[in-house]
Design an enzyme around this catalytic site. Sequence first.
Site: not given
Length: 587
Positions: A264, A288-289, A292, A311, A369, A377
């Site tokens: 995003e 979705h993006e 954001h 998220e 990560d 989510y």
Amino acid sequence: MKTFFKTDPHSYYQDGDPKIQHLDWNIQSVDFETRRLICTVELTFDKGGVTRLDTRDLRIWNVRDEHDHMLPFTLERKDLNLGSELRFTVRNASLKVRIQYEVNANASGLQWLTPGQTADKTHPYLFSQGEEIHARSYIPCQDTPGVRFTFTVAITVSHDMRGIVACNRFVHRIVEGEFAHEKWAMDYPVPAYLLAIAVGNLVSADISDRSRVWSEPSMVKRAAEEFSDLPKIMKVGERLFGPYPWERSDILVLPPSFPYGGMENPCLMYLSPSLVTGDKSMITTVAHEQAHSWTGNLVTNASWRDFWLNEGWTVYAELRIVEELYGKDEAMLRLKLLERECARDFERFYKTRPLFTSLAPDLSGIDPDDAFSRIPYFKGAMFLIALEEAVGREEFDQFIHKYIETFRFQSITTSQFLDFVSVELTGVFDLVGAWEWVYEAGMPDNAPEISSPLITTVEQYVLQVVPPLEAGKNWSASQWILFLEMLPRPSLVEFASALRSTFRLDKSKNTEIRWAYLLLALESGSPMFSEAEEFLLTQGRLKYIKPLYKALHTLAPERAQAIFKKARSGYHPIAVGQVTQILEGKQ
Ligand code: BES
Ligand code: ZN
């Protein structure tokens, strides 16, 4: 002694330190031969004092004040997760500090591609990916979502390429001999993880007066068509979440090694080329993006522990947009797919780190990560749906508006959110068991139901384990993906080949269908190694490659190693790190 409180365990920044207010980044040279950037960054602080910046693998040449006086600095030893702390004292007489430095080939947040690794194969390519803690690998900065700044980027590139930046204002492009000097500006404060650049043979096509699509030339027309619903998505988003504050919403379609489906970056979302299928079936990722820009970019998580605020809220917002534009059934199908993806993460973490299945786990000492999963989510979105169901949509919509209005351009913690819920939605905290949702492992018993006729048809075939011979002809891409994801492991190899011969799933134009089919086959013990190799050599999205390497590692570890050896040089540094762990049996 100064006592300090740290909101973010992933940054050397300490609450109370001088804060970056504005950043001017000058990339004087982008060297594709040696994969180096030569840069200067000028930071403007809000006050003087001892200042700590995050860096990773940078070569710091010097630090000066605005009068060009050298400032003494200390670069601490590297911590494996955090990188090295860069410390100096900002004097009140000069709140501007200039750092000259070099970025080497091993920057974790940059991917350098040879022409052969791009779509058109004519020019090299470079792109950055800041989330979650990679901005420090190309800019010395306060790399915490709790510090926001405005910025400019000046970048010098070869005259036949573009250097583009995720921001609201293009300032100029001046061609001078072999070089072009581009300048861009961001007038709204954002955290470091949202500062993004890309260099390549890039062209653009307009899709509305607020949106255009950027990509390599051969893709731009197809991409503009694929994503032509973006203006509608923006309008629905504005109705649901308030005025769009970022002026533009452009798209950059990246090469296939881009490790995410989407990112995003403000005013310029980055998308995987695997979304360009020709049938608009992956448009939910654009929703979705786009979502954001309200939940994430406007109201931002204070630390990566609060990632679900970015998220979970964005999946909720995405579903609302999808429901409005494509119907409730489609939104439910999307949520069901996410539940299936998430099931794998629950399974993995239950065994290793059960508290990672809570919404706000303590991530101190953990590389974000490695903690990445679909849990924030899916569980985050389900929690918000539970809140909505408790008070009804009308009241919840007012709550959403107030939430975004109250916290816009701020970074907030999970407990700030919970306090806000307690005040704004009286009695609901206890009613839905908010504490359990946020701080306890697993899914609470009162999780909302996910149902839709589109899901039911798929489930019928899954339960009987028969190929959907007639029905399948009318199924959407999402239904196919759900079907493939829901089939038992192992499924009969004959069943998989029946699907292949009838529906040619292995040849689908939709990368996600091809992937789901391949994964089913491998997880069922079918030795589709050459197909797996072909896929893994051409796609770098983590969502696809991680499960495939896991399945291959179980089925034929040497084969998995051999494929990785070939594919590795084409993968993003983040992907290389994750796959290495899988093949070492660490995930
Ligand atoms: N912000 C994420 C991508 C991300 C998360 C990058 C964490 C680095 C660290 C982005 O918005 C996202 O969620 N992408 C999803 C797409 C989606 C439709 C759920 C993806 O890439 O799979
Ligand atoms: Zn997201």
